[in-house]
Write an enzyme that holds these catalytic residues in place. Structure first.
Site, PDB file in Angstrom:
ATOM      1  N   ARG A  17      40.348  42.715  41.603  1.00  0.00           N
ATOM      2  CA  ARG A  17      39.509  43.133  40.481  1.00  0.00           C
ATOM      3  C   ARG A  17      40.423  42.306  39.291  1.00  0.00           C
ATOM      4  NH1 ARG A  17      43.677  44.760  38.140  1.00  0.00           N
ATOM      5  NH2 ARG A  17      42.547  44.875  36.129  1.00  0.00           N
ATOM      6  N   GLY A  18      39.913  42.485  38.049  1.00  0.00           N
ATOM      7  CA  GLY A  18      40.299  41.752  36.761  1.00  0.00           C
ATOM      8  C   GLY A  18      39.565  40.595  36.578  1.00  0.00           C
ATOM      9  N   GLY A  20      39.458  37.340  35.639  1.00  0.00           N
ATOM     10  CA  GLY A  20      39.849  36.055  35.939  1.00  0.00           C
ATOM     11  C   GLY A  20      39.996  36.050  37.379  1.00  0.00           C
ATOM     12  N   CYS A 124      44.354  49.162  30.207  1.00  0.00           N
ATOM     13  CA  CYS A 124      43.850  48.665  31.657  1.00  0.00           C
ATOM     14  C   CYS A 124      44.963  47.496  31.963  1.00  0.00           C
ATOM     15  CB  CYS A 124      42.381  48.171  31.482  1.00  0.00           C
ATOM     16  SG  CYS A 124      41.818  47.654  33.182  1.00  0.00           S
ATOM     17  N   ASP A 193      36.578  41.041  29.401  1.00  0.00           N
ATOM     18  CA  ASP A 193      35.577  40.880  30.501  1.00  0.00           C
ATOM     19  C   ASP A 193      34.416  39.958  30.234  1.00  0.00           C
ATOM     20  OD1 ASP A 193      36.081  42.456  33.150  1.00  0.00           O
ATOM     21  OD2 ASP A 193      36.991  43.717  31.443  1.00  0.00           O
ATOM     22  N   ASN A 203      35.126  45.174  27.341  1.00  0.00           N
ATOM     23  CA  ASN A 203      36.460  45.200  28.155  1.00  0.00           C
ATOM     24  C   ASN A 203      36.515  46.688  28.556  1.00  0.00           C
ATOM     25  OD1 ASN A 203      38.917  43.871  29.075  1.00  0.00           O
ATOM     26  ND2 ASN A 203      40.085  45.338  27.651  1.00  0.00           N
ATOM     27  N   LYS A 204      37.163  46.915  29.330  1.00  0.00           N
ATOM     28  CA  LYS A 204      37.484  48.244  30.087  1.00  0.00           C
ATOM     29  C   LYS A 204      37.391  49.398  29.115  1.00  0.00           C
ATOM     30  CE  LYS A 204      38.429  48.625  33.621  1.00  0.00           C
ATOM     31  NZ  LYS A 204      37.155  48.735  34.281  1.00  0.00           N
ATOM     32  N   LYS A 229      35.080  33.406  29.867  1.00  0.00           N
ATOM     33  CA  LYS A 229      34.768  34.601  29.612  1.00  0.00           C
ATOM     34  C   LYS A 229      33.934  34.762  28.338  1.00  0.00           C
ATOM     35  CE  LYS A 229      38.780  36.485  31.841  1.00  0.00           C
ATOM     36  NZ  LYS A 229      40.340  37.199  31.730  1.00  0.00           N
TER      37      LYS A 229
HETATM   38  P1  RI2 Z   1      42.036  39.564  33.326  1.00  0.00           P
HETATM   39  C1  RI2 Z   1      39.454  44.030  34.087  1.00  0.00           C
HETATM   40  O1  RI2 Z   1      38.456  44.782  34.256  1.00  0.00           O
HETATM   41  C2  RI2 Z   1      40.003  44.900  32.656  1.00  0.00           C
HETATM   42  O2  RI2 Z   1      38.697  45.275  31.972  1.00  0.00           O
HETATM   43  C3  RI2 Z   1      40.677  43.705  32.094  1.00  0.00           C
HETATM   44  O3  RI2 Z   1      41.071  43.824  30.890  1.00  0.00           O
HETATM   45  C4  RI2 Z   1      40.009  42.604  32.293  1.00  0.00           C
HETATM   46  O4  RI2 Z   1      39.348  42.693  33.606  1.00  0.00           O
HETATM   47  C5  RI2 Z   1      40.339  40.921  32.236  1.00  0.00           C
HETATM   48  O5  RI2 Z   1      41.387  40.949  33.304  1.00  0.00           O
HETATM   49  P2  RI2 Z   1      38.172  45.418  35.973  1.00  0.00           P
HETATM   50  O6  RI2 Z   1      38.294  44.230  36.925  1.00  0.00           O
HETATM   51  O7  RI2 Z   1      41.213  38.385  33.605  1.00  0.00           O
HETATM   52  O8  RI2 Z   1      39.777  46.207  36.287  1.00  0.00           O
HETATM   53  O9  RI2 Z   1      42.646  39.169  32.061  1.00  0.00           O
HETATM   54  O10 RI2 Z   1      37.238  46.484  35.665  1.00  0.00           O
HETATM   55  O11 RI2 Z   1      43.246  39.679  34.504  1.00  0.00           O
END
Ligand code: RI2
Length: 319
Positions: A17-18, A20, A124, A193, A203-204, A229
């Protein structure tokens, strides 16, 4: 289970998750798939790669980094399987390396915005935001980061874990304590996101409440977002889909059975209007949200052309 389906499952279940990390994992999965397909027929190869693309594309709908990564890897025009395979591998490697560099560069650029002694709130878990905290801390700035718990998946714990391992003073708060705590905060930094063409931030869920509280308290609100993004499709009026996740994440089985008529809404993301965002830190610089159009046009220009072509083709098909 193949490497491809395993990655798709892990993205869906949020084991990966995240925004990126999802993008890099998807690019890597396309590369692995290209290397594992055993055929010399280019049509068959292309068909299998399209299926892989579609499977990964369907895993999570909101983070635009995912389709942007998939399209970047699938930009090849080859007459043979060997050429196609080579192009996919080199596209995937370039995307992954570019993504890692972007996160590092965001850390360097964003750290300039942090002053010694700052208390920063985050929501988040964002690698891009963490890169800023880590860089500033390594520069010797004494910072304190306030991390929200981030119900229902508690990604705040991941943030706390990163920060604690890096030795950065950290405070964990409940999501509902954001407004009360804002009076102690100098700056808010969150990840992204998706960024829409008008500079709004997807975003979250809960991010927009943090932004409102920051705005009310005259606290600066910064978003850390790699350029992949930014959403080219929003230029054509498309909306970013907000993922609705399983009610089981919100309420346990026992209580859901106790109240069988209860409806549960579990949107995973929300939208922060651009007017609440002071700055977006990207790998190409610190920009105002109003510059989102230029990032989409200049940095993701190829993507734009392909989207436009697809739209025109779509119209022709209907005529
Ligand atoms: P990076 C996450 O989503 C969060 O919303 C976070 O702010 C965003 O991705 C970007 O994360 P989720 O996958 O790419 O937890 O900066 O639903 O790590």
């Amino acid at each position: 289970m193949t490497a491809l389906t395993e990655t798709a499952d892990k993205i869906k279940s949020m084991e990966i998750r995240g925004a990126g990390k999802i993008a890099r994992a998807a690019a890597g999965a396309l590369k692995e798939e290209a290397l594992s397909i055993r055929t010399n027929d280019i049509k068959e190869f292309n068909k299998r790669m399209d299926e892989a693309y579609n499977l990964l594309y369907s895993t999570r709908p909101t983070a635009v980094s995912l389709p942007n990564a998939l399209r970047a890897v699938m930009r090849y025009n080859a007459g043979t399987v060997a050429e196609a395979r080579q192009a996919i591998v080199s596209n995937a490697d370039a995307f992954i390396a570019g993504s890692e560099n972007a996160v590092k560069r965001i850390g360097e650029i964003g750290a300039h915005r942090i002053k010694d002694g700052d208390t920063i709130m985050t929501h988040c878990n964002s690698s891009a935001a963490f890169s800023i905290f880590e860089t500033a801390f390594k520069q010797g700035k004494k910072i304190n980061v306030i991390a929200t718990e981030t119900r229902p998946r508690q990604q705040g714990y991941v943030t706390v874990d990163f920060l604690q391992k890096a030795g950065i003073p950290t405070t964990l708060i409940l999501d509902s304590a954001v407004r009360y705590t804002m009076k102690k905060v100098d700056l808010v930094i969150v990840g992204a996101d998706a960024i829409t063409v008008n500079g709004s931030l997807v975003n979250k869920v809960g991010t927009s409440q943090v932004a409102l509280a920051a705005n009310e308290a005259r606290v600066g609100f910064i978003c850390a977002a790699e350029t992949y993004k930014f959403s080219p499709r929003t230029l054509f009026g498309e909306m970013v889909e907000i993922e609705e996740r399983d009610p089981a994440e919100v309420l346990c089985n026992e209580l859901r059975m106790k109240w069988p008529n209860l409806r549960i809404s579990n949107p995973a993301f929300d939208i922060t209007p651009h007017k609440f965002i002071d700055m977006i830190i990207t790998e190409i610089g610190a920009i105002s949200p109003e510059m989102a159009y230029w990032v989409i046009k200049d940095k993701l220009g190829w993507e734009l052309e392909e989207t436009a072509e697809a739209n025109v083709k779509g119209c022709d098909d209907e005529n």
